[in-house]
Enzyme design. Structure first.
Site, short mmCIF file in Angstrom:
data_model
loop_
_atom_site.label_atom_id
_atom_site.label_comp_id
_atom_site.label_asym_id
_atom_site.label_seq_id
_atom_site.Cartn_x
_atom_site.Cartn_y
_atom_site.Cartn_z
CE LYS A 35 -0.19 -0.54 4.99
NZ LYS A 35 -0.97 -1.04 6.11
CE1 TYR A 260 12.95 31.57 5.38
CE2 TYR A 260 13.09 29.20 5.00
CZ TYR A 260 12.89 30.48 4.52
OH TYR A 260 12.64 30.68 3.19
C1 LIG Z 1 -0.13 -1.98 6.68
C2 LIG Z 1 -0.66 -3.22 7.30
C3 LIG Z 1 0.18 -4.31 7.53
C4 LIG Z 1 1.68 -4.25 7.34
O1 LIG Z 1 2.22 -3.64 8.48
P1 LIG Z 1 3.79 -3.42 8.68
O2 LIG Z 1 3.91 -2.86 10.04
O3 LIG Z 1 4.25 -2.50 7.63
O4 LIG Z 1 4.41 -4.78 8.55
C5 LIG Z 1 -0.40 -5.47 8.02
N1 LIG Z 1 -1.73 -5.55 8.28
C6 LIG Z 1 -2.56 -4.51 8.09
C7 LIG Z 1 -3.99 -4.64 8.41
C8 LIG Z 1 -2.05 -3.31 7.62
O5 LIG Z 1 -2.87 -2.25 7.45
#
Ligand SMILES: *Cc1c(COP(=O)(O)O)cnc(C)c1O
Length: 368
Positions: A35, A260
């Site tokens: 994702k 800044y």
């Molecule tokens: C993003 C996600 C993962 C992966 O998690 P990581 O900490 O990146 O290994 C697993 N399960 C769900 C439901 C997620 O949303």
């Protein structure tokens, strides 16, 4: 000459990390989380490398699943947030995706799609809320809802839950979640899924119920992100290197300020290097004075506020620093997690917030 700020994505490291995850998985099935543009690494390039090494992919939404299918991904794709309406259900079925169902509303959309002539996706992952209290049906509702899913013609149902504090296996919250999960799992004959990256490295196969590990859902560890027990020597390699070069260098006298707001004050005559990378490139504006930056492989402290397009670094103790010297913001030699700690965030956020502006260069498997 193009601006020297770029992301190099080492696809060989990605493949090596996936092999390492496989070795931890002990024969359990692996679903790679890709994702958010594969955690900022480039969805399609990463999916192509991972495809032969994992059993399935996980994305957040339909749009991400569509991108994968359009690129020719043939492996199963699970949509973690599931449908947002009936049209999404129809889309998911057409894309031949699997979907999470986390609420009664979504169940209703499955039913409406069925009435409209579209069968539900071939596999449904029913999300159970064991204590994270973000998404999921309550454990008591599982048997009712699975009955309803079966009545819609769903044959493959996977029960899944997500841990809120997987990096602390002994925390009361984790214990509570694991206990509820075991209750759910013991009444279930079908497939189950519990562990993400931190769950896999911190809780592991021994403590969690063996059977509940049928599907692992690693994300961060595939990209070389560190989980707590990995310490400073993670068995996985950083896939991303965020690099640039020094564009200017100057001497700043004692008492003068840099950047800044004048928040960094020279305590000695200092050499200040300016690097063409800023928060507009995804380098966090919250990075504090002293955040490490690698200049010619030497750690140098960030000096002054991060600007939109530039940062300034104290290179007084790096005599090799010149205009054109190599700079790494994070990568193999400087973990993104360490930079994140100095910016009051986590590596996940830094990786997923990298904008289009920074070109991604892929080092392919065949180039080695
Ligand atoms: C993003 C996600 C993962 C992966 O998690 P990581 O900490 O990146 O290994 C697993 N399960 C769900 C439901 C997620 O949303």
């Amino acid at each position: 000459m193009p601006r020297p700020t770029r992301l190099t994505i080492d696809l060989r490291a990605l493949a090596a990390n996936a092999q390492w995850v496989r070795s931890l998985a002990q024969g359990q099935r692996v679903m790679a989380a890709v994702k958010a543009n594969a955690y900022g690494h480039g969805l399609i390039a990463c999916a192509n490398v991972l495809q032969p090494l994992v059993e399935a992919f996980a994305v957040a939404c339909c749009e991400e699943a569509t991108q994968l299918r359009q690129a020719g991904t043939t492996k199963p794709i699970l949509v973690l947030e599931g449908p947002f309406d009936t049209a999404d259900v129809i889309e998911l079925t057409h894309l031949e995706c699997w979907t999470v169902i986390h609420s009664r509303e979504q169940l209703g959309w499955l039913r409406e799609a069925k009435t409209a002539g579209t069968n539900p996706p071939s596999a449904i992952w029913l999300k159970v809320d064991t204590g994270m209290h973000r998404l999921g049906v309550s454990p008591e509702d599982v048997s009712n809802i699975t009955d309803e899913l079966r009545s819609l013609g769903v044959v493959d149902i996977v029960l899944a839950t997500h841990l809120a504090h997987a990096e602390s296996p002994d925390a009361p919250l984790t214990c509570r979640q694991l206990q509820r999960w075991q209750q759910v799992a013991q009444d279930w004959e079908g497939e189950l899924s519990l562990l993400n990256s931190a769950g896999l490295t911190e809780i592991g196969m021994s403590q969690a119920q063996q059977r509940s590990l049928e599907w692992l859902r690693p994300g961060y560890m595939l990209y070389g992100g560190r989980t707590p027990s990995a310490g400073d020597k993670p068995p996985s390699q950083a896939v991303m290197a965020f690099d640039s070069r020094i564009m200017a260098i100057r001497t700043v006298s004692v008492g003068e300020t840099v950047g800044y707001g004048g928040h960094w004050i020279a305590q000695r005559t200092s050499q200040i290097a300016t690097i063409p990378v800023g928060y507009g490139d995804g380098y966090p504006r919250t990075a504090e004075n002293g955040t490490p930056v690698l200049v010619e492989n030497r750690r140098c402290p960030l000096a002054g506020r991060v600007s939109m397009d530039m940062i300034t670094v104290d290179v007084t103790d790096c005599p090799a620093a010149r205009v054109g010297s190599a700079v790494q913001l994070w990568g193999q030699e400087l973990a993104v997690d360490e930079v994140a700690r100095h910016a009051n965030t986590i590596g996940y956020e830094l990786l997923t917030r990298l904008p289009e502006r920074v070109p991604r260069v892929f080092r392919s498997l065949s180039r080695y």
